[in-house]
Design an enzyme around this catalytic site. Structure first.
Site, PDB file in Angstrom:
ATOM      1  N   GLU A 136       0.883  -1.178   0.000  1.00 34.65           N
ATOM      2  CA  GLU A 136       0.000   0.000   0.000  1.00 34.65           C
ATOM      3  C   GLU A 136       0.914   1.220   0.000  1.00 34.65           C
ATOM      4  O   GLU A 136       1.370   1.654   1.051  1.00 34.65           O
ATOM      5  CB  GLU A 136      -0.895   0.009   1.242  1.00 34.65           C
ATOM      6  CG  GLU A 136      -1.846  -1.156   1.339  1.00 34.65           C
ATOM      7  CD  GLU A 136      -3.031  -1.039   0.399  1.00 34.65           C
ATOM      8  OE1 GLU A 136      -3.156  -0.008  -0.306  1.00 34.65           O
ATOM      9  OE2 GLU A 136      -3.824  -1.991   0.359  1.00 34.65           O
ATOM     10  N   CYS A 160      -2.317   9.249   2.186  1.00 35.99           N
ATOM     11  CA  CYS A 160      -1.947   8.625   0.910  1.00 35.99           C
ATOM     12  C   CYS A 160      -2.957   9.024  -0.160  1.00 35.99           C
ATOM     13  O   CYS A 160      -2.635   9.066  -1.340  1.00 35.99           O
ATOM     14  CB  CYS A 160      -1.880   7.113   1.058  1.00 35.99           C
ATOM     15  SG  CYS A 160      -3.331   6.420   1.836  1.00 35.99           S
TER      16      CYS A 160
HETATM   17  P1  NAD Z   1       8.161   5.243   4.725  1.00 33.95           P
HETATM   18  O1  NAD Z   1       8.236   4.488   3.449  1.00 33.95           O
HETATM   19  O2  NAD Z   1       9.250   6.173   5.067  1.00 33.95           O
HETATM   20  O3  NAD Z   1       8.045   4.214   5.960  1.00 33.95           O
HETATM   21  C1  NAD Z   1       6.978   3.318   6.075  1.00 33.95           C
HETATM   22  C2  NAD Z   1       7.390   2.137   6.938  1.00 33.95           C
HETATM   23  O4  NAD Z   1       8.328   1.338   6.214  1.00 33.95           O
HETATM   24  C3  NAD Z   1       8.095   2.519   8.243  1.00 33.95           C
HETATM   25  O5  NAD Z   1       7.642   1.662   9.269  1.00 33.95           O
HETATM   26  C4  NAD Z   1       9.565   2.277   7.935  1.00 33.95           C
HETATM   27  O6  NAD Z   1      10.353   1.998   9.056  1.00 33.95           O
HETATM   28  C5  NAD Z   1       9.458   1.058   7.021  1.00 33.95           C
HETATM   29  N1  NAD Z   1      10.586   0.854   6.100  1.00 33.95           N
HETATM   30  C6  NAD Z   1      11.247   1.777   5.389  1.00 33.95           C
HETATM   31  N2  NAD Z   1      12.190   1.195   4.621  1.00 33.95           N
HETATM   32  C7  NAD Z   1      12.108  -0.147   4.847  1.00 33.95           C
HETATM   33  C8  NAD Z   1      12.827  -1.280   4.357  1.00 33.95           C
HETATM   34  N3  NAD Z   1      13.821  -1.153   3.482  1.00 33.95           N
HETATM   35  N4  NAD Z   1      12.477  -2.493   4.810  1.00 33.95           N
HETATM   36  C9  NAD Z   1      11.479  -2.642   5.701  1.00 33.95           C
HETATM   37  N5  NAD Z   1      10.783  -1.600   6.221  1.00 33.95           N
HETATM   38  C10 NAD Z   1      11.093  -0.365   5.783  1.00 33.95           C
HETATM   39  O7  NAD Z   1       6.745   6.008   4.705  1.00 33.95           O
HETATM   40  P2  NAD Z   1       6.172   7.104   5.705  1.00 33.95           P
HETATM   41  O8  NAD Z   1       6.884   8.393   5.518  1.00 33.95           O
HETATM   42  O9  NAD Z   1       6.069   6.555   7.084  1.00 33.95           O
HETATM   43  O10 NAD Z   1       4.665   7.236   5.169  1.00 33.95           O
HETATM   44  C11 NAD Z   1       4.277   8.039   4.097  1.00 33.95           C
HETATM   45  C12 NAD Z   1       4.105   7.222   2.841  1.00 33.95           C
HETATM   46  O11 NAD Z   1       3.198   6.146   3.052  1.00 33.95           O
HETATM   47  C13 NAD Z   1       3.483   8.039   1.714  1.00 33.95           C
HETATM   48  O12 NAD Z   1       4.127   7.724   0.512  1.00 33.95           O
HETATM   49  C14 NAD Z   1       2.036   7.563   1.692  1.00 33.95           C
HETATM   50  O13 NAD Z   1       1.380   7.762   0.460  1.00 33.95           O
HETATM   51  C15 NAD Z   1       2.211   6.127   2.024  1.00 33.95           C
HETATM   52  N6  NAD Z   1       0.975   5.537   2.527  1.00 33.95           N
HETATM   53  C16 NAD Z   1       0.257   4.738   1.704  1.00 33.95           C
HETATM   54  C17 NAD Z   1      -0.953   4.211   2.134  1.00 33.95           C
HETATM   55  C18 NAD Z   1      -1.780   3.336   1.246  1.00 33.95           C
HETATM   56  O14 NAD Z   1      -2.683   2.691   1.752  1.00 33.95           O
HETATM   57  N7  NAD Z   1      -1.536   3.284  -0.049  1.00 33.95           N
HETATM   58  C19 NAD Z   1      -1.406   4.483   3.431  1.00 33.95           C
HETATM   59  C20 NAD Z   1      -0.635   5.296   4.251  1.00 33.95           C
HETATM   60  C21 NAD Z   1       0.559   5.826   3.787  1.00 33.95           C
END
Ligand code: NAD
Length: 517
Positions: free
Chosen positions: A269, A303
């Site tokens: 997501e 998102c």
């Molecule tokens: P992010 O990608 O920085 O982090 C999200 C999560 O992923 C965190 O828990 C982080 O620690 C983990 N993570 C990061 N790199 C990783 C890796 N290499 N391996 C495993 N885990 C890893 O995102 P954010 O800044 O927390 O959130 C914002 C983003 O999330 C935006 O792009 C938003 O659109 C998206 N989002 C999407 C949805 C959806 O349903 N499509 C919902 C909410 C947020």
């Protein structure tokens, strides 16, 4: 002081949720242990330190996995409706704790208190949905081509589900996954965002209490904490058949590769670049409300936030003027004060990205018509408050193609038929949410047709944000293709098995193949 702040303070909310000054970020239920480094959680609302969380070391993680794997054997043996009963109790506990949890979400993440409450309501809703679903997990029966044979499919529990979540929905996304996974007989290991660790601890406390009260094993709900390195424990772990990851496209590409390398399943997501098409047949008043809420709600950190407004040239100036006038009314400030429309961004890094986006759109030839800017002084001490901005731009600009997680709205102009607007809308790599504002049935249906929006969500006369849990939620293209929440999203949390039973004394082969001995 605001009405809400008088009702009860954040300290009372933290107490109700069992949050301490220093919290264990690793839990297999009621058992808490952590030997990793400490994360400090500062509120973007006022910059105050809310609490500390001890992160999960590799050794802690191994202990979690052993406990979760054992718990799975017991949990999967429970009939699904009995698992639903536990989820019902969990949902009821959330009802009781809605106000304190909503407040913590608001204070740790920075969204308005109303949106914090809404997020907890979403958790309650998915629990209700899951309870009903626990009596409906079903497969199909098919007619066999062979006489005296019965063929059907059934769904079995999958195992340990790994959940990685983003900061912007610090509690709801976990519950979308976990409520379904639990009724499916799976156990869950959750790594919340390192930016909102206390929300994770609060949810785990609530779940652990319910499981313990029912005499269920440690490990049905597990919590781990830390940054991407802790997430990698799960993505690289062959004991986890499904990793559900919510976050940026950048993260999703790494997670997808890591999970695919061991032939696991991932549910992704990821980011969106959502647009509202405004046709000459739009109700302008509704358009303004939908677009402004979509663009500035949660300070543009959903998102599904509206990032692009694609307006027909014949009404472009009218819509632009109405939106600019609406932006002048926005009140920016403490999100716990219900008089404010816009709260802070999550941290100062996000503020830097917002500033860079405004500079970039101008450098690429765009024009800021609501200038935005970073707020300082009394009430804005955390340094995370920004003014929502609007820029006139072109869809091909690099910055417009990119998701900036902040309240920046791009106005794009189209001419001619609605297909031209749809082409602009689809002309990005993301495919999460989309909307059209029109009272013309033909335009609406063309937008919804196979040649229309290419997004996972396509709305008519509603903005891009604010999905209900009853429908499957997710997006196409670089948004990752996953579906969570309602409809038949539960199927990803189970493994499908096709069974064929022969109740004759013959052994006929499929496709009429002869094999006589
Ligand atoms: P992010 O990608 O920085 O982090 C999200 C999560 O992923 C965190 O828990 C982080 O620690 C983990 N993570 C990061 N790199 C990783 C890796 N290499 N391996 C495993 N885990 C890893 O995102 P954010 O800044 O927390 O959130 C914002 C983003 O999330 C935006 O792009 C938003 O659109 C998206 N989002 C999407 C949805 C959806 O349903 N499509 C919902 C909410 C947020």
């Amino acid at each position: 002081m605001s009405k809400i702040a008088i009702e009860f303070g954040i300290d009372q909310a933290l107490e109700a949720l069992g949050i301490q000054n220093i919290n264990n970020g690793t839990s297999t239920g009621t058992e808490n242990f952590s030997s990793g480094e400490i994360i400090e959680s500062y509120s973007p609302v006022d910059g105050a330190l809310i609490g500390k969380v001890k992160t999960t070391s590799k050794g802690d993680y191994e202990k979690v996995m052993v406990t979760a794997t054992e718990a799975f054997k017991i949990w999967r043996a429970k009939p699904a409706p009995q698992r639903g009963e536990i989820v019902r109790q969990f949902g009821n506990r959330l009802r009781e704790l809605k106000a304190p949890l909503g407040k913590l979400v608001s204070y740790e993440m920075g969204k308005s208190y109303q949106e914090g409450l809404g997020e907890v309501q979403e958790m309650i809703d998915i629990c209700d949905f899951a309870v009903g679903l626990s009596r409906q997990l079903h497969g199909l029966t098919m007619h066999s081509e062979r006489p005296g044979h019965r063929m059907y499919e059934q769904y079995h529990s999958l195992g340990v589900v790994g959940i990685i979540s983003a900061f912007n929905f610090p509690v709801a996304v976990w519950s979308w996954n976990t409520a379904l996974a639990w009724i499916c007989g799976d156990v869950c290991v959750w790594k919340p965002s390192e930016k909102t660790p206390l929300c994770g601890v609060a949810c785990q406390n609530i779940a652990a209490e319910v499981f313990k009260a029912n005499g269920l094993p440690e490990g049905i709900s597990c919590l781990i904490n830390g940054d991407y390195k802790v997430g990698e424990f799960m993505t690289q772990d062959g004991r986890i058949p499904l990793v559900s990851a919510t976050g940026s496209i950048r993260m999703g590409k790494i997670v997808a590769q890591a999970v695919a390398a061991r032939l696991g399943k991932s549910l992704l997501e990821l980011g969106g670049n959502n647009a509202i098409i405004v046709t000459p047949n739009a109700d302008i008043k509704m358009t303004v409300i939908g677009a402004v809420f979509g663009a500035v709600g949660t300070a543009g950190q959903r998102c599904t936030s509206t990032r692009r407004l694609i307006i027909h040239e014949s009404i472009y100036d009218q819509v632009k003027d109405a939106i600019v006038a609406a932006y002048e009314q926005l009140r920016i400030g403490n999100p716990l004060d219900e008089n404010n429309h816009v709260g802070p961004l999550i941290d100062t890094d996000a503020v830097a990205m917002y500033k860079a986006a405004l500079e970039k759109v101008v450098a690429e030839g765009g024009k800021l018509i609501v200038a935005g800017g970073v707020l300082g002084g009394e009430g804005y001490e955390s340094g995370c408050y920004v003014k929502p901005a609007i820029a006139e731009a072109e869809n091909h600009f690099e910055i417009v193609q990119h998701e900036t997680f902040a309240p920046v709205l791009y106005l794009l102009k189209y001419s001619g038929e609605v297909e031209n607007a749809i082409a602009i809308q689809n002309g990005v790599v993301q495919g999460l949410s989309s909307a059209i504002m029109t009272n013309n049935l033909r335009e609406a249906e063309r937008f919804l047709s196979v040649a229309g929006s290419d997004c996972g969500i396509a709305n008519v006369n509603i903005g891009t944000s604010g999905a209900e849990i009853g429908g499957a939620f997710g997006g196409e293209k670089e948004t990752g293709g996953g579906r969570e929440s309602g409809s038949d999203a539960w199927k990803i949390y189970m493994r499908r098995q096709t069974n064929t039973i022969n109740y004759t004394t013959e052994l006929p082969l499929a496709q009429g193949i002869k094999f006589d001995l």
